[in-house]
Scaffold this motif. Structure first.
Motif, PDB file in Angstrom:
ATOM      1  N   GLN A   9       0.808  -1.215   0.000  1.00  0.00           N
ATOM      2  CA  GLN A   9       0.000   0.000   0.000  1.00  0.00           C
ATOM      3  C   GLN A   9       0.847   1.273   0.000  1.00  0.00           C
ATOM      4  N   PRO A  10       1.912   1.350   0.802  1.00  0.00           N
ATOM      5  CA  PRO A  10       2.776   2.538   0.708  1.00  0.00           C
ATOM      6  C   PRO A  10       3.380   2.717  -0.687  1.00  0.00           C
ATOM      7  N   ILE A  11       3.759   1.617  -1.328  1.00  0.00           N
ATOM      8  CA  ILE A  11       4.298   1.714  -2.694  1.00  0.00           C
ATOM      9  C   ILE A  11       3.220   2.233  -3.637  1.00  0.00           C
ATOM     10  N   LEU A  12       1.999   1.700  -3.498  1.00  0.00           N
ATOM     11  CA  LEU A  12       0.896   2.131  -4.351  1.00  0.00           C
ATOM     12  C   LEU A  12       0.620   3.628  -4.172  1.00  0.00           C
ATOM     13  N   LYS A  13       0.666   4.110  -2.938  1.00  0.00           N
ATOM     14  CA  LYS A  13       0.426   5.536  -2.685  1.00  0.00           C
ATOM     15  C   LYS A  13       1.483   6.410  -3.355  1.00  0.00           C
ATOM     16  N   VAL A  14       2.711   5.916  -3.423  1.00  0.00           N
ATOM     17  CA  VAL A  14       3.766   6.672  -4.102  1.00  0.00           C
ATOM     18  C   VAL A  14       3.457   6.781  -5.593  1.00  0.00           C
ATOM     19  N   ILE A  15       3.023   5.676  -6.198  1.00  0.00           N
ATOM     20  CA  ILE A  15       2.677   5.703  -7.631  1.00  0.00           C
ATOM     21  C   ILE A  15       1.525   6.678  -7.861  1.00  0.00           C
ATOM     22  N   GLU A  16       0.488   6.563  -7.035  1.00  0.00           N
ATOM     23  CA  GLU A  16      -0.667   7.454  -7.187  1.00  0.00           C
ATOM     24  C   GLU A  16      -0.260   8.916  -7.002  1.00  0.00           C
ATOM     25  N   GLY A  17       0.613   9.168  -6.046  1.00  0.00           N
ATOM     26  CA  GLY A  17       1.073  10.529  -5.801  1.00  0.00           C
ATOM     27  C   GLY A  17       1.881  11.115  -6.945  1.00  0.00           C
ATOM     28  N   SER A  18       2.512  10.254  -7.733  1.00  0.00           N
ATOM     29  CA  SER A  18       3.302  10.721  -8.880  1.00  0.00           C
ATOM     30  C   SER A  18       2.425  11.164 -10.038  1.00  0.00           C
TER      31      SER A  18
END
Length: 213
Positions: free
Chosen positions: A80-89
């Protein structure tokens, strides 16, 4: 359907270390879930001696398909933290895998979230981002006498020009954003007094620069 989206064009890599645990991040452009799964399998094989291979991906022109995996880490501390980074980009069609080499010290929930987030950010930050636009690729064949007028207008509008073919006439290969393509074709027709032959070569999403890039 979205008229444009952001993605990455080159693989980005990043690394984060905390209490001797190493987190190796890799951001990869993917077009399908099958392609993402193949890259995850490749990373598992490449870093066969690592303890965890956590990942997330976002796929689709509208970022409509998403998945994350903790791969043995406590639930919600990695994928989930990795996914949030992608979404934030703001990017889509992106897979980020973070491989962990355990350093012998437990990091706790907060430490894991921080480490996976930092490794994912480093990987995406190292990748090249590109704007993909719904475009029309056009071939324009015209007389040499009209070339300067047309090229001046293309440059004025910031239209991306590709290969130019020189023969009995000149053929320009252009890429224009779909919403402006009809107006561009009308302008070229007017500049050449109807003498230009305009052919659509392809339609779809293509990388395109904006004025000033």
């Amino acid at each position: 359907m979205a008229a444009e989206y952001l993605t990455i064009t080159e693989t980005g890599k990043g690394e984060y270390e905390e209490k001797k645990s190493r987190f190796l991040g890799e951001a990869i452009h993917v077009e399908s879930e099958e392609e993402a799964s193949a890259h995850v399998a490749r990373i598992r094989k490449q870093y066969y001696d690592a303890r965890h291979h956590c990942y997330a991906w976002v796929i689709g022109e509208g970022s409509e398909r998403k998945k994350s995996a903790d791969d043995g880490e406590p639930s919600g501390t990695a994928g989930q933290p990795i996914l949030k980074v992608i979404e934030g980009s703001g990017c889509t069609n992106v897979l980020v895998i973070v491989t962990r080499y355990f350093g012998g010290t437990l990091l706790g929930t907060g430490g894991l979230v921080r480490a996976y987030t930092q490794a994912a950010r480093a990987a995406i930050g190292n990748a090249q981002t590109v704007r993909m636009c719904l475009c029309r690729k056009i071939a324009v064949t015209l007389e040499y006498g009209a070339l300067d007028r047309v090229v001046y207008e293309l440059r004025r509008q910031g239209i991306e020009m590709g290969e130019t073919e020189y023969g009995a006439k000149v053929t320009l290969h252009l890429t224009a954003e779909e919403e402006y393509a009809d107006a561009l074709e009308k302008k070229i027709t007017a500049l050449t007094s109807g003498g230009a032959a305009i052919e659509t070569e392809a339609e779809g999403f293509f990388p395109i620069k904006t004025i000033g890039e």
